[in-house]
Scaffold this motif. Structure first.
Motif, PDB file in Angstrom:
ATOM      1  N   ARG A   1      -5.096   4.642   7.168  1.00  0.00           N
ATOM      2  CA  ARG A   1      -5.911   5.828   6.900  1.00  0.00           C
ATOM      3  C   ARG A   1      -5.046   6.978   6.402  1.00  0.00           C
TER       4      ARG A   1
ATOM      5  N   ALA B   1       0.726   3.902  -3.178  1.00  0.00           N
ATOM      6  CA  ALA B   1       0.262   5.258  -2.871  1.00  0.00           C
ATOM      7  C   ALA B   1       1.151   6.321  -3.497  1.00  0.00           C
TER       8      ALA B   1
ATOM      9  N   LEU C   1       0.835  -1.207   0.000  1.00  0.00           N
ATOM     10  CA  LEU C   1       0.000   0.000   0.000  1.00  0.00           C
ATOM     11  C   LEU C   1       0.870   1.257   0.000  1.00  0.00           C
TER      12      LEU C   1
ATOM     13  N   ILE D   1      -7.486   4.947  -4.146  1.00  0.00           N
ATOM     14  CA  ILE D   1      -7.353   3.911  -3.115  1.00  0.00           C
ATOM     15  C   ILE D   1      -8.604   3.874  -2.251  1.00  0.00           C
ATOM     16  N   GLN D   2      -9.203   2.718  -2.160  1.00  0.00           N
ATOM     17  CA  GLN D   2     -10.363   2.522  -1.293  1.00  0.00           C
ATOM     18  C   GLN D   2     -10.011   1.520  -0.199  1.00  0.00           C
ATOM     19  N   VAL D   3     -10.346   1.840   1.031  1.00  0.00           N
ATOM     20  CA  VAL D   3     -10.080   0.985   2.182  1.00  0.00           C
ATOM     21  C   VAL D   3     -11.399   0.402   2.685  1.00  0.00           C
TER      22      VAL D   3
ATOM     23  N   LYS E   1      -6.152  10.032  -1.571  1.00  0.00           N
ATOM     24  CA  LYS E   1      -5.860   9.238  -2.768  1.00  0.00           C
ATOM     25  C   LYS E   1      -7.180   8.698  -3.314  1.00  0.00           C
TER      26      LYS E   1
ATOM     27  N   SER F   1      -3.790   6.356   2.768  1.00  0.00           N
ATOM     28  CA  SER F   1      -4.834   6.380   1.736  1.00  0.00           C
ATOM     29  C   SER F   1      -5.583   7.705   1.649  1.00  0.00           C
ATOM     30  N   ASP F   2      -5.539   8.525   2.704  1.00  0.00           N
ATOM     31  CA  ASP F   2      -6.270   9.795   2.683  1.00  0.00           C
ATOM     32  C   ASP F   2      -5.809  10.668   1.514  1.00  0.00           C
TER      33      ASP F   2
ATOM     34  N   TRP G   1      -7.801  -1.447  -4.022  1.00  0.00           N
ATOM     35  CA  TRP G   1      -8.695  -1.711  -2.897  1.00  0.00           C
ATOM     36  C   TRP G   1      -7.876  -2.378  -1.805  1.00  0.00           C
TER      37      TRP G   1
END
Length: 549
Positions: A468, A441, A437, A477-479, A474, A471-472, A450
């Motif tokens: 978090r 990123a 990840l 990118i889904q969490v 971005k 990925s914030d 994902w």
């Protein structure tokens, strides 16, 4: 006493394991491995396995001699001596050297086990089957193919001697003083074992397996008896399962500097839980071997390897960070202050740990959980109540302690740099996915990603804040986080997204592109279920990658 009759009554013809393997798994409390193995033990060679074998300069091979005794040997050849005309076939353009115990063994129909092992990269793969033809070269038909974890493999570069081999055979029934010293100094050897019951079952046949440890891990008890510790592995227990039903075995030791072979055949017995097991740090049990025949082939190979495996690098622990109720991160830099060897996201770090009160070092491999751009190494370890290494790391390892490691290795074989990724993990399986990840990123923001993770609850959810933060902002990118048993204080929509376990059916519906790659890491039962679900949704198996621990 293990009843063969009761085993036969419970036999499952669809199982990738025979009766002995299943009985060992049952005895040792292994759960979920059979469902997982059904997905990863194949009756053909996937493309990446074919590519692996055809790139090898040598193979370890097991078979039986004319008297039915198992032996292991090494087959070598020029570049490209291994070919794979189709997904069921391997052809070896070579033969054994004169005097080899298996010189006359490769006849049509003979059971054979093959181990491909890259000592310099610590990759290995096993395939079992039978000989189709042994007239000019050796043609082999695949019955089972599967990958192995890299634990306990010592890195060694190889080269070829310009001189042709000049093997000299020495035979006997007892080890000479020189042979005893050879075995005592070994950090690597190979085992031939096998079992063939009634009927036609692809789980029957021969296996070739690797064992490794610190020099001296194989004990020479006398000139006809040796003993070695059995450590944690992939939980298949192929070798021990064979020993349970057919204790005949063959051992192969290599002299890496001279290209000499030491072949042994005899009988193996398993010491499950005697007081002697405690003498070997990290050992789960011991294997005793009584020798019936010894064959030494001096200067039998053109191949040569580093006599000493790659030396360990000294690391200094600079920080310990509690990530959850049972997970702690350990941050290391180089003891000498120099740069650490770079690593790729998803790779693991082999460690050699000296536990106080235990003789010798124990070897463990942990995924690197940090960003590959970090100048330091970070591993994150779940504390296991019965885990010798994890208990020491959590409870006793202090900041400033020096620990030995080898270069990062392994990783996920990704076929593209832009295709969508679904990163799937459960529990401590989050560690390689977190590293990946971090990498994605920083890549092209258009790549859909994902990050799907399953935890028991908020107290057992490691790296929640870090995921978090990475990925914030971005949009690509889904969490998605699942809690199987959320606590009253866990807030859906804030701490997690879904209640219950991760479903492969839902995962398959996340992306809308046919080239999506699925990467997963977690317990065997978890990965078996996800892999089955994905395949049930029509996802090709070459797009599903996994890492076991």
């Amino acid at each position: 006493m293990i009843s063969l009759h009761s085993l036969k009554n419970s036999a499952d013809l669809a199982s990738p394991f025979h009766l002995g393997e299943k009985r060992v798994q049952e005895r040792l409390g292994v759960r979920g491995i059979e469902d997982f193995a059904r997905k990863v033990i194949r009756d053909y060679l996937p493309e990446q396995h074919r590519d692996f074998y055809t790139a090898q300069p040598f193979l370890i091979v097991s078979a039986r001699d004319e008297a039915g005794r198992p032996w292991a040997t090494l087959l070598e050849g020029e570049d490209g001596f291994v070919s794979s005309p189709d997904t069921k076939t391997l052809t070896f353009d070579t033969q054994t050297v004169r005097g080899d115990a298996l010189e006359a063994a490769f006849t049509p129909g003979a059971d054979v086990g093959v181990l491909g092992i890259e000592l310099e990269t610590r990759r290995r793969n096993r395939v079992n089957g039978h000989i189709i033809s042994g007239a000019s070269g050796i043609t082999f038909e695949v019955e089972q193919s599967f990958g192995n974890c890299p634990q306990y493999i010592r890195e060694r570069a190889y080269w070829r001697s310009p001189d042709a081999p000049t093997p000299v055979l020495t035979k006997g029934s007892r080890l000479t003083a020189t042979q005893r010293d050879w075995i005592r100094s070994a950090d690597t050897f190979f085992i031939a074992s096998g079992y063939r019951g009634e009927g036609d079952d692809p789980a029957f046949g021969m296996d070739a397996s690797h064992r490794g440890g610190d020099r001296g891990f194989v004990e020479v008890l006398d000139d006809q008896h040796i003993r070695f510790p059995d450590y944690a592995g992939n939980n298949h227990y192929n070798t021990l399962g064979n020993f349970l039903l057919d204790p005949q075995a063959g051992f192969l030791f290599l002299d890496f500097a001279s290209g000499s072979l030491l072949q042994l055949t005899g009988t193996a017995t398993i010491d499950w839980d005697s007081a002697d097991v405690e003498k070997f740090p990290g050992a789960r049990r011991l294997v005793n071997f009584q020798i019936d025949e010894v064959r030494e082939l001096s200067s039998a190979l053109r191949l040569r390897w580093q006599e000493e495996a790659e030396s360990a690098r000294s690391l200094r622990l600079v920080d310990k960070i509690v990530e959850s109720t049972d997970v702690t991160s350990f941050i290391f830099d180089a003891r000498d202050g120099g740069p650490l060897a770079p690593f790729e996201a998803g790779q693991h770090l082999p460690l050699e740990i000296q536990v106080p009160g235990k003789l010798g070092r124990i070897q463990r491999t942990y995924s690197l959980s940090g960003s590959s751009s970090d100048p330091r190494y970070r591993i994150s370890v779940k504390r296991e109540d019965k885990g010798l290494a994890s208990r020491y790391l959590h409870d006793d390892l202090q900041v400033g302690t020096i620990i030995q490691s080898r270069n990062p290795a392994g990783g996920f074989p990704l076929s593209c740099t832009t295709c969508p990724l679904v990163l799937i993990s459960a529990g401590i399986g989050i560690t390689p996915m977190l590293s990946i990840l971090h990498q994605v990123a920083t890549e092209t923001p258009g790549r859909p990603v994902w990050f799907v993770h399953g935890a028991r609850d908020g107290e057992h959810h490691a790296f929640k804040d870090e995921v978090r933060q990475v990925s914030d902002g971005k949009a690509n990118i889904q969490v998605i986080t699942h809690y199987s048993r959320p606590l009253d204080k866990d807030v859906i929509g804030v701490d997690y997204n879904e209640t219950g376990r991760i479903s492969g059916k839902v995962l398959a519906g996340l992306p809308d592109q046919a080239d999506t790659q699925y990467l997963m890491c977690g317990p065997a039962a978890f990965m078996a279920a996800i892999k089955a679900d994905l395949e049930g949704q029509g996802i090709p198996e070459e797009q599903v990658h996994y890492e076991t621990f």
